[in-house]
Design a protein around this motif. Structure first.
Motif, PDB file in Angstrom:
ATOM      1  N   SER A  62       0.837  -1.196   0.000  1.00 32.36           N
ATOM      2  CA  SER A  62       0.000   0.000   0.000  1.00 32.36           C
ATOM      3  C   SER A  62       0.877   1.253   0.000  1.00 32.36           C
ATOM      4  N   ALA A  63       1.920   1.235   0.834  1.00 32.18           N
ATOM      5  CA  ALA A  63       2.845   2.371   0.876  1.00 32.18           C
ATOM      6  C   ALA A  63       3.617   2.488  -0.437  1.00 32.18           C
ATOM      7  N   ALA A  64       4.055   1.352  -0.974  1.00 35.64           N
ATOM      8  CA  ALA A  64       4.811   1.360  -2.230  1.00 35.64           C
ATOM      9  C   ALA A  64       3.950   1.857  -3.387  1.00 35.64           C
ATOM     10  N   ALA A  65       2.687   1.462  -3.400  1.00 41.14           N
ATOM     11  CA  ALA A  65       1.785   1.910  -4.460  1.00 41.14           C
ATOM     12  C   ALA A  65       1.559   3.412  -4.382  1.00 41.14           C
ATOM     13  N   ALA A  66       1.457   3.931  -3.160  1.00 41.11           N
ATOM     14  CA  ALA A  66       1.261   5.375  -2.982  1.00 41.11           C
ATOM     15  C   ALA A  66       2.511   6.165  -3.350  1.00 41.11           C
ATOM     16  N   ALA A  67       3.665   5.518  -3.248  1.00 36.37           N
ATOM     17  CA  ALA A  67       4.937   6.196  -3.523  1.00 36.37           C
ATOM     18  C   ALA A  67       5.344   6.101  -4.995  1.00 36.37           C
ATOM     19  N   THR A  68       4.576   5.349  -5.794  1.00 38.75           N
ATOM     20  CA  THR A  68       4.902   5.162  -7.212  1.00 38.75           C
ATOM     21  C   THR A  68       3.686   5.511  -8.058  1.00 38.75           C
ATOM     22  N   GLU A  69       3.862   5.502  -9.368  1.00 37.19           N
ATOM     23  CA  GLU A  69       2.775   5.894 -10.264  1.00 37.19           C
ATOM     24  C   GLU A  69       2.400   4.828 -11.287  1.00 37.19           C
ATOM     25  N   ARG A  70       3.384   4.137 -11.827  1.00 37.40           N
ATOM     26  CA  ARG A  70       3.156   3.248 -12.969  1.00 37.40           C
ATOM     27  C   ARG A  70       3.268   1.770 -12.627  1.00 37.40           C
ATOM     28  N   ILE A  71       4.210   1.449 -11.778  1.00 42.58           N
ATOM     29  CA  ILE A  71       4.607   0.064 -11.548  1.00 42.58           C
ATOM     30  C   ILE A  71       3.492  -0.730 -10.863  1.00 42.58           C
ATOM     31  N   ALA A  72       3.274  -1.966 -11.306  1.00 44.00           N
ATOM     32  CA  ALA A  72       2.294  -2.841 -10.664  1.00 44.00           C
ATOM     33  C   ALA A  72       2.844  -3.315  -9.318  1.00 44.00           C
ATOM     34  N   VAL A  73       1.947  -3.673  -8.405  1.00 40.18           N
ATOM     35  CA  VAL A  73       2.358  -4.222  -7.107  1.00 40.18           C
ATOM     36  C   VAL A  73       1.682  -5.567  -6.907  1.00 40.18           C
ATOM     37  N   GLY A  74       2.395  -6.489  -6.272  1.00 39.85           N
ATOM     38  CA  GLY A  74       1.823  -7.816  -6.114  1.00 39.85           C
ATOM     39  C   GLY A  74       2.388  -8.569  -4.929  1.00 39.85           C
ATOM     40  N   THR A  75       1.683  -9.616  -4.521  1.00 43.59           N
ATOM     41  CA  THR A  75       2.137 -10.492  -3.446  1.00 43.59           C
ATOM     42  C   THR A  75       2.725 -11.753  -4.055  1.00 43.59           C
ATOM     43  N   ALA A  76       3.899 -12.147  -3.556  1.00 38.02           N
ATOM     44  CA  ALA A  76       4.554 -13.351  -4.046  1.00 38.02           C
ATOM     45  C   ALA A  76       5.205 -14.070  -2.860  1.00 38.02           C
ATOM     46  N   ALA A  77       4.417 -14.814  -2.174  1.00 42.14           N
ATOM     47  CA  ALA A  77       2.976 -14.980  -2.352  1.00 42.14           C
ATOM     48  C   ALA A  77       2.299 -14.733  -1.009  1.00 42.14           C
ATOM     49  N   LEU A  78       1.052 -14.285  -1.077  1.00 44.53           N
ATOM     50  CA  LEU A  78       0.218 -14.099   0.108  1.00 44.53           C
ATOM     51  C   LEU A  78      -0.338 -15.451   0.552  1.00 44.53           C
ATOM     52  N   THR A  79      -0.416 -15.652   1.857  1.00 45.94           N
ATOM     53  CA  THR A  79      -1.056 -16.859   2.397  1.00 45.94           C
ATOM     54  C   THR A  79      -2.398 -16.448   2.992  1.00 45.94           C
ATOM     55  N   PRO A  80      -3.481 -16.524   2.228  1.00 43.47           N
ATOM     56  CA  PRO A  80      -4.788 -16.026   2.694  1.00 43.47           C
ATOM     57  C   PRO A  80      -5.265 -16.663   3.991  1.00 43.47           C
ATOM     58  N   ALA A  81      -4.884 -17.913   4.250  1.00 41.47           N
ATOM     59  CA  ALA A  81      -5.372 -18.617   5.440  1.00 41.47           C
ATOM     60  C   ALA A  81      -4.914 -17.976   6.742  1.00 41.47           C
ATOM     61  N   LEU A  82      -3.888 -17.124   6.689  1.00 37.54           N
ATOM     62  CA  LEU A  82      -3.393 -16.480   7.907  1.00 37.54           C
ATOM     63  C   LEU A  82      -4.267 -15.321   8.358  1.00 37.54           C
ATOM     64  N   ARG A  83      -5.283 -14.974   7.533  1.00 36.86           N
ATOM     65  CA  ARG A  83      -6.211 -13.892   7.876  1.00 36.86           C
ATOM     66  C   ARG A  83      -7.641 -14.390   7.692  1.00 36.86           C
ATOM     67  N   HIS A  84      -8.566 -13.873   8.471  1.00 35.26           N
ATOM     68  CA  HIS A  84      -9.966 -14.210   8.241  1.00 35.26           C
ATOM     69  C   HIS A  84     -10.322 -13.789   6.813  1.00 35.26           C
ATOM     70  N   PRO A  85     -11.068 -14.611   6.066  1.00 33.25           N
ATOM     71  CA  PRO A  85     -11.347 -14.300   4.658  1.00 33.25           C
ATOM     72  C   PRO A  85     -12.025 -12.955   4.421  1.00 33.25           C
ATOM     73  N   LEU A  86     -12.891 -12.522   5.331  1.00 37.73           N
ATOM     74  CA  LEU A  86     -13.545 -11.232   5.122  1.00 37.73           C
ATOM     75  C   LEU A  86     -12.556 -10.080   5.330  1.00 37.73           C
ATOM     76  N   ILE A  87     -11.659 -10.243   6.294  1.00 37.95           N
ATOM     77  CA  ILE A  87     -10.615  -9.233   6.486  1.00 37.95           C
ATOM     78  C   ILE A  87      -9.692  -9.210   5.270  1.00 37.95           C
ATOM     79  N   GLY A  88      -9.356 -10.394   4.770  1.00 40.33           N
ATOM     80  CA  GLY A  88      -8.526 -10.473   3.571  1.00 40.33           C
ATOM     81  C   GLY A  88      -9.187  -9.829   2.373  1.00 40.33           C
ATOM     82  N   ALA A  89     -10.477 -10.086   2.177  1.00 42.83           N
ATOM     83  CA  ALA A  89     -11.211  -9.503   1.055  1.00 42.83           C
ATOM     84  C   ALA A  89     -11.235  -7.983   1.150  1.00 42.83           C
ATOM     85  N   ASN A  90     -11.451  -7.476   2.362  1.00 43.23           N
ATOM     86  CA  ASN A  90     -11.512  -6.039   2.587  1.00 43.23           C
ATOM     87  C   ASN A  90     -10.144  -5.381   2.367  1.00 43.23           C
TER      88      ASN A  90
END
Length: 333
Positions: A62-90
């Motif tokens: 989120s901070a990196a996206a706010a600090a840049t303009e063009r470059i894509a941001v991504g998770t490599a890799a996120l483990t969704p199970a470590l967060r409640h799914p609704l919190i993850g979705a939000n």
């Protein structure tokens, strides 16, 4: 074969920071801005709580996206199970707005190591059945992200998760949500899941021929499923240590791997893709994956001090690998 242009991304050194014991946002944002200025297509961050600790990837991106303009941001890799799914979705929907639609979510079910099993237990998540749980969480996310549209369901009834009032959650910046890539190997089950459920496939296969075979199989399965052969982005997670002195490069990578995983390079290179040596040699190695059909490379610098290598990778490796991009695909099926 996907007709997507070739893209090359770089991993933010969040885990490297943690190993060095120097958690700080400013160097990561400097790294992000530098990567964008040097011409990388994407920025990536890994995820772990206690197994391989680091700053939270969704917060950092989120901070990196706010600090840049063009470059894509991504998770490599996120483990969704470590967060409640609704919190993850939000959180994912929120990040997609900060990133203005530049978000890609690479997702993993959990690396099969004792440390990961302990990590799951620490947050009350079940390690058993984690593959099915990942697929169900992504189904819940997509339901939530579409729930505000006319005629879309606002409830989710799954085997592991049930949810109501999904339309109360914020919609993501892109209709239907960000692309979801499956981080996994080349087993028949992984390939079938990637082909039918996900928007991309993010392996770290050390064998180029196995990569090419798996990439072709995903395209076949996606076609059979009615999605089209190019529906799934073939990506690659690869680690390079750049140094014209090959023995010094190997020694630095060995040091890195031992601190990152607590295992040797010889152990890890049987399951993950690694190269070391000159930027030209590493580019040639990555080029083999591009010829095999890879369309988005996620490059991790195999060093606990990665920034000095960033410029050389950008100036030598990027153009050498990109030179292969336009011609790849015309001869691949």
């Amino acid at each position: 074969m996907s007709t997507e242009p070739l893209r090359i991304g770089i991993l933010l050194p969040t885990r490297e920071q943690a190993i060095n014991g120097t958690y700080a946002a400013a160097p990561l944002l400097d790294f992000a801005r530098q990567a964008e200025a040097l011409g990388f297509d994407s920025l990536w961050a890994g995820d772990s709580l206690t197994a391989r600790p680091r700053l939270d990837p969704l917060v950092v991106l989120s901070a990196a996206a706010a600090a840049t303009e063009r470059i894509a941001v991504g998770t490599a890799a996120l483990t969704p199970a470590l967060r409640h799914p609704l919190i993850g979705a939000n959180m994912a929907a929120s990040l997609s707005h900060v990133a203005a639609g530049r978000l890609i979510l690479g997702l993993g079910s959990g690396f099969p190591m004792p440390e990961t099993e302990e990590e799951f237990a620490s947050v009350g998540a079940s390690f058993q059945g984690r593959v099915g749980r990942l697929d169900e969480i992504t189904a819940l996310w997509r339901t939530a992200w579409r729930s505000g549209e006319d005629g879309e369901p606002v409830e989710f009834q799954g085997r592991f998760w049930q949810a109501e009032h999904l339309d109360r959650l914020p919609s993501p910046a892109v209709a239907g949500g960000p692309p979801l890539w499956l981080a996994g190997s080349d087993t028949p089950k992984v390939l079938a899941r990637a082909a039918t459920r996900y928007d991309g496939w993010l392996p770290f296969l050390p064998d180029v021929e196995a990569y090419g075979s798996a990439r072709r199989r995903i395209a076949e399965l996606a076609e059979e499923a009615g999605r089209g052969a190019g529906a799934v982005t073939p990506a690659l997670y690869a680690t390079v240590t750049v140094n014209s002195d090959e023995s010094a490069a190997r020694a630095e990578l060995e040091h890195y791997i031992s601190h990152y995983y607590g295992r040797s390079l010889d152990q890890m290179r049987t399951i993950q893709a690694y190269a070391w040596g000159s930027a030209e040699k590493c580019a040639e190695w990555l080029g083999e994956y591009v010829r095999a059909g890879a369309r988005h490379l996620v490059v991790r610098i195999g060093s606990l001090d990665p920034e000095p290598q960033l410029k050389e990778i950008a100036e030598v490796l990027l153009p050498a690998v990109r030179a292969l991009g336009p011609t790849v695909g015309s001869t691949q099926s």
